[in-house]
Design a protein around this motif. Structure first.
Motif, short mmCIF file in Angstrom:
data_model
loop_
_atom_site.label_atom_id
_atom_site.label_comp_id
_atom_site.label_asym_id
_atom_site.label_seq_id
_atom_site.Cartn_x
_atom_site.Cartn_y
_atom_site.Cartn_z
N SER A 89 -14.79 44.57 -73.77
CA SER A 89 -16.21 44.63 -73.71
C SER A 89 -16.33 44.22 -72.13
O SER A 89 -17.61 43.94 -72.09
N THR A 90 -15.66 45.00 -71.45
CA THR A 90 -15.80 44.65 -69.90
C THR A 90 -15.62 46.12 -69.38
O THR A 90 -15.10 47.26 -69.72
N ASN A 134 -23.27 48.98 -72.41
CA ASN A 134 -23.65 47.58 -72.72
C ASN A 134 -22.41 46.68 -72.72
O ASN A 134 -22.53 46.04 -73.91
N PRO A 135 -21.81 46.27 -71.83
CA PRO A 135 -20.68 45.57 -71.76
C PRO A 135 -21.22 43.96 -71.55
O PRO A 135 -22.34 43.83 -70.98
N GLN A 136 -20.22 43.16 -71.95
CA GLN A 136 -20.56 41.73 -71.75
C GLN A 136 -20.41 41.42 -70.28
O GLN A 136 -20.96 40.43 -69.77
N VAL A 137 -19.56 41.97 -69.57
CA VAL A 137 -18.99 41.86 -68.37
C VAL A 137 -18.99 43.12 -67.40
O VAL A 137 -18.41 43.97 -67.99
N GLU A 174 -28.23 40.32 -70.04
CA GLU A 174 -27.12 39.30 -70.62
C GLU A 174 -25.79 39.72 -70.05
O GLU A 174 -24.90 39.17 -70.48
N THR A 175 -25.60 40.98 -69.47
CA THR A 175 -24.36 41.22 -68.88
C THR A 175 -24.01 40.50 -67.50
O THR A 175 -25.03 40.35 -66.58
N LYS A 176 -22.95 39.94 -67.69
CA LYS A 176 -22.60 39.06 -66.55
C LYS A 176 -21.81 40.06 -65.55
O LYS A 176 -20.67 40.66 -65.41
#
Length: 254
Positions: A89-90, A134-137, A174-176
């Motif tokens: 998810s990165t 749309n990754p988390q990171v 929301e992506t870090k």
């Protein structure tokens, strides 16, 4: 009369709960009454409530709690996931240096958004790709091309980087975001292109920007040794990419 095993277990739990409550009551009495010979009698109603709760304790709930504790303890075991799973998810987004992750099959292509020779002011298409994933990171890796494009002006570089970060934050709040430092190049390459002498200065400006924006800065300066460089003194061999990926994963606690 024969007593079933379940009943024995339940009574054992109840006795244990009562014993625990007695200890708790004693602790309360000591805490409240060390100097309390002169004070009024300690209220033990809270302890009695605990005894009542222990007597009606659900064995299943206790077993569930034990299971949760065991699961938590098992988290300390060695991580056996592959880098592709870790970065599931990165996204690593950058120039030709980042492209090695996909080229050498270290990460899935969906985790790499890169383009040879790209500069910070040319990233509209890459940002749109990032939005689709749309990754988390996301780890950003830009610099070598931009040093040449900005002709050693680190302030111009920082302004361009800020514009990119703002664009990503607006589209993917929301992506870090993590910022990789610019990798050093080999000495002979600096002799051929003196602008690369400014890499350390650019990294200092990059770190200061990250501190100001409260974005994590990943310092990779000491990560590279001569054996990892390709013949051009700037790009990296295949065996460097797992090292770099693990560095990022550890830094972001992936």
């Amino acid at each position: 009369m024969k007593i079933e095993k379940k009943e024995i277990n339940k009574r054992t739990l109840v006795i244990g709960g009562i014993a625990l409550a007695v200890v708790l009551i004693a602790a309360i009495m000591i805490a409240e009454g060390v100097s309390g010979m002169k004070k009024k009698k300690t209220d033990v109603s809270e302890g009695l409530k605990i005894i009542e709760q222990a007597e009606s304790a659900d064995v299943t709930a206790i077993e569930t709690k034990i299971g949760q504790l065991e699961a938590k303890d098992s988290q300390g075991q060695e991580d056996t996931r592959s880098l592709k799973e870790i970065f599931g998810s990165t996204v690593v987004m950058g120039d030709s240096i980042s492209e090695g992750f996909a080229e050498f099959d270290v990460l899935n292509t969906s985790s790499v958004i890169s383009k040879i020779g790209v500069e910070l002011e040319e990233l509209d298409e890459q940002v749109e790709q990032l939005v689709k994933v749309n990754p988390q990171v996301v780890f950003l890796t830009f610099g070598a091309n931009d040093i040449l494009a900005t002709k050693g002006d680190e302030k111009a570089y920082i302004e361009q980087y800020k514009a990119l970060i703002e664009k990503i934050q607006k589209k993917l709040p929301e992506t870090k975001i993590f910022i990789n430092s610019i990798f050093p190049v080999q000495k002979w390459r600096v002799e051929e292109e003196p602008l690369f002498e400014h890499i350390a200065k650019y990294n200092e400006a990059l770190r200061a920007m990250c501190d100001k924006l409260q974005i994590a800065y990943v310092d990779n300066t000491e990560l590279v040794t001569d054996r990892y460089y390709e013949a051009d003194g700037m790009h990296f061999k295949a065996d460097f990419y797992p090292v770099w990926a693990r560095r990022m994963a550890e830094f972001a606690a992936l």
